[in-house]
Design a protein around this motif. Structure first.
Motif, short mmCIF file in Angstrom:
data_model
loop_
_atom_site.label_atom_id
_atom_site.label_comp_id
_atom_site.label_asym_id
_atom_site.label_seq_id
_atom_site.Cartn_x
_atom_site.Cartn_y
_atom_site.Cartn_z
N SER A 45 1.16 -1.34 -0.02
CA SER A 45 -0.10 0.62 0.25
C SER A 45 0.77 0.85 0.22
O SER A 45 0.58 2.57 -0.87
CB SER A 45 -0.50 -0.39 1.03
N LEU A 46 1.86 1.07 1.16
CA LEU A 46 3.22 2.63 0.41
C LEU A 46 3.51 2.61 -0.70
O LEU A 46 3.83 3.58 -1.03
CB LEU A 46 4.23 2.10 1.61
N ASP A 47 3.97 1.23 -1.16
CA ASP A 47 4.31 1.54 -2.85
C ASP A 47 3.23 2.34 -3.39
O ASP A 47 3.36 2.91 -4.61
CB ASP A 47 4.23 -0.07 -2.47
N GLN A 48 2.04 1.62 -3.53
CA GLN A 48 1.27 2.47 -4.41
C GLN A 48 0.88 3.80 -4.41
O GLN A 48 0.45 4.19 -5.33
CB GLN A 48 -0.18 1.50 -4.61
N LEU A 49 1.28 3.93 -2.88
CA LEU A 49 0.58 5.30 -2.39
C LEU A 49 1.41 6.51 -3.16
O LEU A 49 1.09 6.97 -3.59
CB LEU A 49 0.92 5.42 -1.40
N TYR A 50 2.85 5.60 -3.06
CA TYR A 50 4.38 7.02 -3.34
C TYR A 50 3.84 7.18 -5.00
O TYR A 50 4.59 8.10 -5.55
CB TYR A 50 5.14 6.08 -2.12
N PRO A 70 -3.10 22.29 2.63
CA PRO A 70 -2.61 22.08 3.85
C PRO A 70 -3.57 21.05 4.27
O PRO A 70 -2.93 20.06 5.49
CB PRO A 70 -3.40 23.31 4.81
N ALA A 71 -4.96 20.31 3.82
CA ALA A 71 -5.74 19.45 4.05
C ALA A 71 -5.01 18.02 3.87
O ALA A 71 -5.49 17.24 3.99
CB ALA A 71 -7.09 19.66 3.63
N PHE A 72 -4.47 18.58 2.80
CA PHE A 72 -4.22 17.06 1.38
C PHE A 72 -2.67 16.08 2.57
O PHE A 72 -2.97 14.96 3.00
CB PHE A 72 -2.92 17.46 0.26
N PRO A 73 -1.71 16.59 3.41
CA PRO A 73 -1.11 15.69 4.16
C PRO A 73 -1.89 14.93 5.00
O PRO A 73 -1.85 13.87 5.83
CB PRO A 73 0.25 17.02 4.65
N ASP A 74 -3.17 15.53 5.60
CA ASP A 74 -4.29 14.82 6.15
C ASP A 74 -4.67 13.42 5.68
O ASP A 74 -4.66 12.69 6.29
CB ASP A 74 -4.80 15.63 7.34
N ARG A 75 -5.17 14.23 4.94
CA ARG A 75 -5.89 12.85 3.81
C ARG A 75 -5.20 11.84 3.22
O ARG A 75 -5.23 10.80 3.61
CB ARG A 75 -6.63 13.71 2.26
N LEU A 76 -3.51 12.75 3.19
CA LEU A 76 -2.62 11.29 3.08
C LEU A 76 -2.41 10.17 3.44
O LEU A 76 -2.17 9.41 4.02
CB LEU A 76 -1.63 11.78 2.93
N ARG A 77 -1.86 10.87 5.36
CA ARG A 77 -1.89 10.48 6.65
C ARG A 77 -3.37 8.86 7.10
O ARG A 77 -3.11 8.36 7.10
CB ARG A 77 -1.65 10.97 7.53
N GLY A 78 -4.16 9.75 6.53
CA GLY A 78 -5.59 8.72 6.45
C GLY A 78 -5.63 6.69 5.78
O GLY A 78 -5.74 6.45 6.33
N GLY A 79 -5.12 7.78 4.20
CA GLY A 79 -4.60 6.69 3.63
C GLY A 79 -3.97 5.75 3.37
O GLY A 79 -4.19 5.13 3.43
#
Length: 173
Positions: free
Chosen positions: A103-108, A123-132
């Motif tokens: 999943s980390l590979d797909q996310l990156y 600013p909301a993007f890192p939060d959504r990224l951590r949630g994903g």
């Protein structure tokens, strides 16, 4: 991750999660499910073997050979019942690690494919990224583990009813 429809998609999220987990660690998940179901069946087998040992002891001419085989089978089943949860947990943890890596590979890769930096500066993007990231690492293996536990529980209940009916037909009506 919940079992909800995703807008614009025809499949359930949990189905995708199980497919993702199976793609990342098929042998580990199949082994975990198999051992989980076996653990449920083993409890019924041990109950039946205990009944057979007690029946053999209750009969006046107890056969030592038969009694020895039954006790040996009960001991083997006991050792298997003690070992299965540990091996099953090991396989599940291996699957969790494999799913996390995938999943980390797909996310990156998805982040790397984004055009420009404008989205990354939101600013909301890192939060959504951590949630994903968290959901992608944990949810697929957790859903597969819950599915295996459900299968084991249903199987154990049905086998227990079958054994109860074999021991005392009045129990099952």
């Amino acid at each position: 991750m919940t079992c909800e429809r995703v807008p614009g998609r025809r499949r359930w999220v949990s189905v995708d999660a199980v497919r993702s987990a199976l793609a990342a660690a098929p042998a580990q998940l199949v082994g975990h499910v198999g051992l989980t179901v076996s653990a449920g069946a083993l409890t019924v087998v041990m109950a039946w073997l205990t009944k057979l040992v007690l029946d053999e002891l209750a009969e006046p001419p107890a056969s030592p050979a038969t009694l020895g085989r039954l006790v040996t089978a009960l001991a083997v089943a006991g050792v298997a019942a003690a070992a299965i949860p540990t091996v099953s947990l090991y396989l599940l943890n291996q699957a969790r690690r494999a799913v996390g890596r995938r999943s980390l590979d797909q996310l990156y890769r998805a982040i790397g494919a984004l055009p420009g930096l404008a989205r990354c500066e939101d600013p909301a993007f890192p939060d959504r990224l951590r949630g994903g990231q968290h959901a992608g690492q944990n949810a697929p293996a957790e859903i597969a583990g819950a599915l295996a536990t459900t299968i084991r529980t249903v199987g154990t209940a049905s086998r227990s009813i079958g054994v109860g009916g074999a021991l005392n037909p009045a129990v099952c009506g």
